[in-house]
Structure formats: structure tokens, C-alpha cells
Design an enzyme around this catalytic site. Sequence first.
Site, PDB file in Angstrom:
ATOM      1  CD1 TRP A   1      -2.398  -1.721   0.015  1.00  0.00           C
ATOM      2  CD2 TRP A   1      -3.033  -1.279   2.117  1.00  0.00           C
ATOM      3  NE1 TRP A   1      -3.511  -2.482   0.287  1.00  0.00           N
ATOM      4  CE2 TRP A   1      -3.917  -2.229   1.573  1.00  0.00           C
ATOM      5  CE3 TRP A   1      -3.236  -0.857   3.432  1.00  0.00           C
ATOM      6  CZ2 TRP A   1      -4.995  -2.748   2.299  1.00  0.00           C
ATOM      7  CZ3 TRP A   1      -4.289  -1.379   4.152  1.00  0.00           C
ATOM      8  CH2 TRP A   1      -5.168  -2.320   3.597  1.00  0.00           C
ATOM      9  CE  LYS A   2       4.323   1.237  -4.475  1.00  0.00           C
ATOM     10  NZ  LYS A   2       4.833   1.693  -5.763  1.00  0.00           N
TER      11      LYS A   2
ATOM     12  CG  HIS B   1       9.671  -0.529  -3.065  1.00  0.00           C
ATOM     13  ND1 HIS B   1       9.690   0.601  -3.860  1.00  0.00           N
ATOM     14  CD2 HIS B   1       8.662  -1.301  -3.522  1.00  0.00           C
ATOM     15  CE1 HIS B   1       8.714   0.489  -4.755  1.00  0.00           C
ATOM     16  NE2 HIS B   1       8.074  -0.650  -4.577  1.00  0.00           N
TER      17      HIS B   1
ATOM     18  CD  GLU C   1       8.501  -4.097  -7.022  1.00  0.00           C
ATOM     19  OE1 GLU C   1       7.290  -4.287  -7.093  1.00  0.00           O
ATOM     20  OE2 GLU C   1       9.015  -3.227  -6.294  1.00  0.00           O
TER      21      GLU C   1
ATOM     22  N   GLY D   1       4.453   1.759 -11.195  1.00  0.00           N
ATOM     23  CA  GLY D   1       3.472   2.847 -11.225  1.00  0.00           C
ATOM     24  C   GLY D   1       3.264   3.469 -12.595  1.00  0.00           C
TER      25      GLY D   1
ATOM     26  CB  SER E   1       2.356  -1.740 -14.369  1.00  0.00           C
ATOM     27  OG  SER E   1       2.856  -0.428 -14.171  1.00  0.00           O
TER      28      SER E   1
ATOM     29  N   GLY F   1       1.376  -2.852  -6.303  1.00  0.00           N
ATOM     30  CA  GLY F   1       1.287  -1.541  -5.665  1.00  0.00           C
ATOM     31  C   GLY F   1      -0.078  -0.925  -5.900  1.00  0.00           C
ATOM     32  N   GLY F   2      -0.154  -0.020  -6.883  1.00  0.00           N
ATOM     33  CA  GLY F   2      -1.370   0.748  -7.156  1.00  0.00           C
ATOM     34  C   GLY F   2      -2.649  -0.075  -7.205  1.00  0.00           C
TER      35      GLY F   2
END
Length: 234
Positions: A10-11, A98, A160, A166, A197, A218-219
Site C-alpha cells: 500500500w506504500k 524497494h 521490479e 506505477g 504495473s 502496488g497501485g
Amino acid sequence: MKTIYIIANWKSNKTKGEVDQWLTEIAKSKGQKEKIGKEIIVCPSFLHLSQCKQLISEQNLPFKLGAQNISPFSAGAYTGEINGEQLKDHVSHVIIGHSERRNHFGESNEIVFKKVIQAITNNLTPIVCVSNIDQVHDLTERIENYEPKLTTANLLIAYEPLFAIGSGQADSPENANNLAQTIKKEMPSSFVLYGGSVTSQNVKTFIDQPYIDGVLVGGASLKPLEFSQIVQNA
Ligand code: PGA
């Protein structure tokens, strides 16, 4: 059948209310049985770990918890840091290195390795993020040269590539698979994830690759329905 790892990063997102909402909505989404054979690890901010733990248990959700960072030091005078001994009461996993931490917070390979040591010595499973093969070589070398020997049996490595994070432009599954194969040659006992992504539309193309054991999202993990769909499609 291989275990598939699906990690939600979730950052620095979500308030207390939004965390409640995410867990309530995901509990309502169907497809509990599709979660069999999948290890789902949610990584909220430190602030929301206890809240998530309580809601996951109340709703009987098949999720584990991970932190997004760990102090490179053990307990002591390190203002603002959260150490491994503190974390192990709350999480089973921790994301380390990260690219956002490497870029915005100056985390070198040396600091990343110090964090890996703290995680392993506190029985936390590290999810080490790498964006190129040099970072893998560095980590392997440091692990091999470290005394006393570290137990790295369950190490998760998330490949990554920077361009994919992102951006909406995921790497090709074939390329990610090649990288995963190279990583496993160096670290035969590791599990390799792809991140960058990932969506419900492309997750299966990565999971289907022979050397990829899961995804770091992530997003797309911020939206409960999309994340639930990712879990189902994986
Ligand atoms: P993204 O992020 O899924 O939003 O690309 C992945 C990550 O940074 O771990």
C-alpha cells in the site's frame, strides 16, 4: 502445485477509515475458495498494522501481514526507527530495499543487507526488492560472505524494473521470467516475484511463467475489488 505469493504494497497510502473500508469490502467479495494455494500478504503502513490484524481476524480473512520497512539496527537509540524485535509481534514478512526507498531515502545495498540480517534474525521473511541483476549479485555475495551463516531458505525476491513501477507499462512476462530464472540460479532456494504495473488483466501472464512464484502489487492493491480480482485471476 507451487504456492503463489500475492503481496499488496500500500506504500504511504490510506487513512484509518480507508483501511476499515478496504477490509470490509474485500471480506464481502466472493471467491474465498480461489485463495487456496495462494499466500496473500498485505503490507499497510506501520500505523495500521494492529488495526489490520484485528479486522483480518474478525473477518476471518486468509491474509498475512507484512511491513514495508525495518530498521537496519536492533533496539536502541535510533529515533523514528521500528526494529525487527518490535515488528515480529505484528507481521510475518517485511519488504526491504524497494526502489522508492533506494531512490528517495538513499538506501544502499549495504543498508538493504543490514535490514535483511535484522529480518532473518527476528524470524521475519524478507521480501527483497531488486530492479536489476547487479543488486542480486550484491545480495548473494553479502549473504555468502556473512558469518554466522544466515538461513535464507524462504527468501522472497521481488524483481521490479524501474520503468514498470506505477507506470502502467508492465515488463513482458517472458523477460520477467528470464530474470527470475537468473535469480534462481544464484539463489536456488529463493522464491521470485514480479512487480510493476500488475493488474487483474495481466497477473495470470506472469503467474503462468515457470520461474515466477508470485506478484508484488502496488497501485492496483489499493482498490479492494481490483485486488480481489487479482487474487482470483492469479
Ligand atoms: P505498482 O507498484 O504495482 O503500482 O507498479 C509496484 C511496487 O512498487 O511494488
